[in-house]
Design a protein around this motif. Structure first.
Motif, PDB file in Angstrom:
ATOM      1  N   MET A   1     -16.874  -0.567 -31.558  1.00 50.99           N
ATOM      2  CA  MET A   1     -16.222  -0.777 -32.928  1.00 50.99           C
ATOM      3  C   MET A   1     -15.069   0.264 -33.056  1.00 50.99           C
TER       4      MET A   1
ATOM      5  N   TYR B   1     -30.625  -0.222 -39.003  1.00 45.39           N
ATOM      6  CA  TYR B   1     -29.680   0.875 -38.664  1.00 45.39           C
ATOM      7  C   TYR B   1     -29.325   1.975 -39.476  1.00 45.39           C
ATOM      8  N   LEU B   2     -29.115   1.377 -40.858  1.00 44.39           N
ATOM      9  CA  LEU B   2     -29.066   2.141 -41.932  1.00 44.39           C
ATOM     10  C   LEU B   2     -29.688   3.318 -42.237  1.00 44.39           C
TER      11      LEU B   2
ATOM     12  N   VAL C   1     -30.009  -2.914 -33.252  1.00 41.12           N
ATOM     13  CA  VAL C   1     -30.051  -3.397 -34.932  1.00 41.12           C
ATOM     14  C   VAL C   1     -31.299  -4.454 -34.911  1.00 41.12           C
TER      15      VAL C   1
ATOM     16  N   TYR D   1     -26.710  -4.574 -29.388  1.00 38.80           N
ATOM     17  CA  TYR D   1     -25.282  -4.985 -29.433  1.00 38.80           C
ATOM     18  C   TYR D   1     -24.412  -3.933 -28.705  1.00 38.80           C
TER      19      TYR D   1
ATOM     20  N   ARG E   1     -20.698  -3.528 -28.129  1.00 36.05           N
ATOM     21  CA  ARG E   1     -19.286  -3.926 -27.997  1.00 36.05           C
ATOM     22  C   ARG E   1     -18.590  -2.581 -28.960  1.00 36.05           C
TER      23      ARG E   1
ATOM     24  N   CYS F   1     -14.888  -8.457 -39.185  1.00 32.30           N
ATOM     25  CA  CYS F   1     -16.199  -8.461 -38.045  1.00 32.30           C
ATOM     26  C   CYS F   1     -17.451  -8.567 -38.767  1.00 32.30           C
ATOM     27  N   HIS F   2     -17.724  -7.989 -39.747  1.00 31.38           N
ATOM     28  CA  HIS F   2     -19.082  -7.870 -40.271  1.00 31.38           C
ATOM     29  C   HIS F   2     -19.229  -8.868 -41.236  1.00 31.38           C
TER      30      HIS F   2
ATOM     31  N   LEU G   1     -19.832   6.726 -37.720  1.00 33.87           N
ATOM     32  CA  LEU G   1     -19.293   5.732 -36.933  1.00 33.87           C
ATOM     33  C   LEU G   1     -18.265   4.898 -37.716  1.00 33.87           C
TER      34      LEU G   1
ATOM     35  N   ASN H   1     -10.967  -3.956 -44.556  1.00 32.51           N
ATOM     36  CA  ASN H   1     -11.376  -3.423 -43.241  1.00 32.51           C
ATOM     37  C   ASN H   1     -12.604  -3.631 -42.445  1.00 32.51           C
TER      38      ASN H   1
ATOM     39  N   SER I   1     -29.790  -4.314 -42.192  1.00 34.61           N
ATOM     40  CA  SER I   1     -29.700  -3.573 -40.849  1.00 34.61           C
ATOM     41  C   SER I   1     -30.852  -2.293 -41.186  1.00 34.61           C
TER      42      SER I   1
ATOM     43  N   GLN J   1     -11.718   4.096 -37.612  1.00 33.44           N
ATOM     44  CA  GLN J   1     -10.893   3.766 -39.002  1.00 33.44           C
ATOM     45  C   GLN J   1     -10.219   4.847 -39.500  1.00 33.44           C
TER      46      GLN J   1
ATOM     47  N   LEU K   1     -22.021 -10.756 -31.305  1.00 31.89           N
ATOM     48  CA  LEU K   1     -20.923  -9.853 -31.462  1.00 31.89           C
ATOM     49  C   LEU K   1     -20.677  -8.624 -32.330  1.00 31.89           C
ATOM     50  N   TYR K   2     -21.051  -9.198 -33.614  1.00 33.22           N
ATOM     51  CA  TYR K   2     -21.068  -7.956 -34.639  1.00 33.22           C
ATOM     52  C   TYR K   2     -22.346  -7.945 -35.351  1.00 33.22           C
TER      53      TYR K   2
ATOM     54  N   LEU L   1      -8.875   5.490 -43.110  1.00 35.94           N
ATOM     55  CA  LEU L   1      -9.699   5.529 -44.568  1.00 35.94           C
ATOM     56  C   LEU L   1      -9.715   6.990 -44.971  1.00 35.94           C
TER      57      LEU L   1
HETATM   58  C1  HEC Z   1     -13.388  -5.180 -34.775  1.00 34.68           C
HETATM   59  C2  HEC Z   1     -14.789  -5.493 -35.341  1.00 34.68           C
HETATM   60  C3  HEC Z   1     -15.362  -4.404 -36.355  1.00 34.68           C
HETATM   61  C4  HEC Z   1     -14.861  -3.628 -37.620  1.00 34.68           C
HETATM   62  C5  HEC Z   1     -13.442  -3.984 -38.037  1.00 34.68           C
HETATM   63  C6  HEC Z   1     -15.779  -2.912 -37.840  1.00 34.68           C
HETATM   64  N1  HEC Z   1     -16.750  -2.910 -36.992  1.00 34.68           N
HETATM   65 FE1  HEC Z   1     -18.836  -2.026 -37.587  1.00 34.68          FE
HETATM   66  N2  HEC Z   1     -19.330  -2.401 -36.006  1.00 34.68           N
HETATM   67  C7  HEC Z   1     -18.884  -3.254 -34.864  1.00 34.68           C
HETATM   68  C8  HEC Z   1     -19.515  -3.381 -33.631  1.00 34.68           C
HETATM   69  C9  HEC Z   1     -19.338  -4.276 -32.370  1.00 34.68           C
HETATM   70  C10 HEC Z   1     -20.610  -2.627 -33.907  1.00 34.68           C
HETATM   71  C11 HEC Z   1     -21.662  -2.361 -32.829  1.00 34.68           C
HETATM   72  C12 HEC Z   1     -21.243  -1.353 -32.103  1.00 34.68           C
HETATM   73  C13 HEC Z   1     -21.979  -1.093 -30.648  1.00 34.68           C
HETATM   74  O1  HEC Z   1     -22.295  -1.927 -30.260  1.00 34.68           O
HETATM   75  O2  HEC Z   1     -22.089   0.072 -30.115  1.00 34.68           O
HETATM   76  C14 HEC Z   1     -20.406  -2.162 -35.382  1.00 34.68           C
HETATM   77  C15 HEC Z   1     -21.564  -1.481 -35.982  1.00 34.68           C
HETATM   78  C16 HEC Z   1     -21.484  -0.951 -37.258  1.00 34.68           C
HETATM   79  C17 HEC Z   1     -22.450  -0.495 -38.062  1.00 34.68           C
HETATM   80  C18 HEC Z   1     -24.009   0.104 -37.438  1.00 34.68           C
HETATM   81  C19 HEC Z   1     -24.756  -1.146 -37.095  1.00 34.68           C
HETATM   82  C20 HEC Z   1     -25.134  -2.021 -38.386  1.00 34.68           C
HETATM   83  O3  HEC Z   1     -24.832  -3.224 -38.428  1.00 34.68           O
HETATM   84  O4  HEC Z   1     -25.904  -1.490 -39.280  1.00 34.68           O
HETATM   85  C21 HEC Z   1     -22.159  -0.177 -39.311  1.00 34.68           C
HETATM   86  C22 HEC Z   1     -23.022   0.289 -40.272  1.00 34.68           C
HETATM   87  C23 HEC Z   1     -20.848  -0.787 -39.329  1.00 34.68           C
HETATM   88  N3  HEC Z   1     -20.439  -1.045 -38.055  1.00 34.68           N
HETATM   89  C24 HEC Z   1     -19.985  -0.581 -40.491  1.00 34.68           C
HETATM   90  C25 HEC Z   1     -18.728  -0.826 -40.498  1.00 34.68           C
HETATM   91  C26 HEC Z   1     -17.906  -0.725 -41.617  1.00 34.68           C
HETATM   92  C27 HEC Z   1     -18.302  -0.134 -42.873  1.00 34.68           C
HETATM   93  C28 HEC Z   1     -16.555  -1.009 -41.250  1.00 34.68           C
HETATM   94  C29 HEC Z   1     -15.237  -0.962 -42.243  1.00 34.68           C
HETATM   95  C30 HEC Z   1     -14.842   0.308 -42.321  1.00 34.68           C
HETATM   96  C31 HEC Z   1     -16.708  -1.806 -39.915  1.00 34.68           C
HETATM   97  N4  HEC Z   1     -18.011  -1.565 -39.416  1.00 34.68           N
HETATM   98  C32 HEC Z   1     -15.638  -2.383 -39.341  1.00 34.68           C
HETATM   99  C33 HEC Z   1     -17.600  -3.984 -35.038  1.00 34.68           C
HETATM  100  C34 HEC Z   1     -16.703  -3.910 -36.282  1.00 34.68           C
END
Ligand code: HEC
Length: 144
Positions: free
Chosen positions: A96, A66-67, A87, A92, A94, A46-47, A76, A42, A64, A99, A57-58, A102
């Motif tokens: 997210m 941010y944790l 972060v 950033y 974009r 991206c990450h 989130l 899931n 991080s 989900q 982008l991601y 889950l």
């Molecule tokens: C489609 C791409 C995408 C998916 C899939 C995604 N993320 Fe993210 N995530 C992002 C983006 C883009 C941001 C930054 C959001 C913003 O800029 O406001 C982010 C931010 C975060 C952050 C906070 C910033 C950091 O990096 O510490 C966490 C933690 C995080 N996501 C965890 C997850 C987890 C866990 C999942 C799986 C359930 C997930 N993400 C799925 C794109 C994604």
């Protein structure tokens, strides 16, 4: 599997050995095993597998800063995130996606995995503690 863990705990109590893991530790390991799979399915597209993110982008999850905003991270994961966030000093911005597929347990497993792999926290984030917080984020996200 459940039965096996149950039996080993009973055996530990009986023998009273110090080498036995606590019930909480066994549960944490089970959460992490599940968390890895949930992350791969899931989040990793991206990450990325090692949590390193993708350029601007991601954001990375590994290392991080941010944790530390734990409640925001829990929220989130379930409800997604919009708008700029910073972060490790980089901005950033974009969306997210949320989900909703889950369950609370899966979110708790993910959180346990993420914080032990990348947040330096060797503890169990039990679904019993996570569920009420997810319920809170739901309230605040519908109040906006
Ligand atoms: C489609 C791409 C995408 C998916 C899939 C995604 N993320 Fe993210 N995530 C992002 C983006 C883009 C941001 C930054 C959001 C913003 O800029 O406001 C982010 C931010 C975060 C952050 C906070 C910033 C950091 O990096 O510490 C966490 C933690 C995080 N996501 C965890 C997850 C987890 C866990 C999942 C799986 C359930 C997930 N993400 C799925 C794109 C994604």
């Amino acid at each position: 599997m459940k039965r096996f863990f149950g039996l080993s705990v009973v055996a530990c109590l009986f023998v009273g050995s110090l080498s036995c893991q606590s019930e909480e530790e066994i549960k944490r390991e089970r959460y992490i095993t599940e968390g890895i799979l949930i992350y791969k399915n899931n989040c990793a597209n991206c990450h990325q597998n090692k949590g390193e993110g993708v350029a601007a982008l991601y954001p990375p999850i590994a290392g991080s800063d941010y944790l530390v905003n734990k409640n925001e991270v829990y929220c989130l994961i379930r409800y997604g995130q919009q708008g700029a966030i910073v972060v490790n000093g980089k901005t950033y911005n974009r969306p997210m996606p949320p989900q909703p597929q889950l369950s609370d347990l899966e979110v708790a497993e993910l959180i346990t995995y993420i914080y032990s792999e990348w947040g330096g926290e060797k503890k169990l984030f039990d679904v019993k503690q996570i569920s009420p917080i997810l319920e809170q984020c739901k309230k605040s996200s519908t109040a906006q």
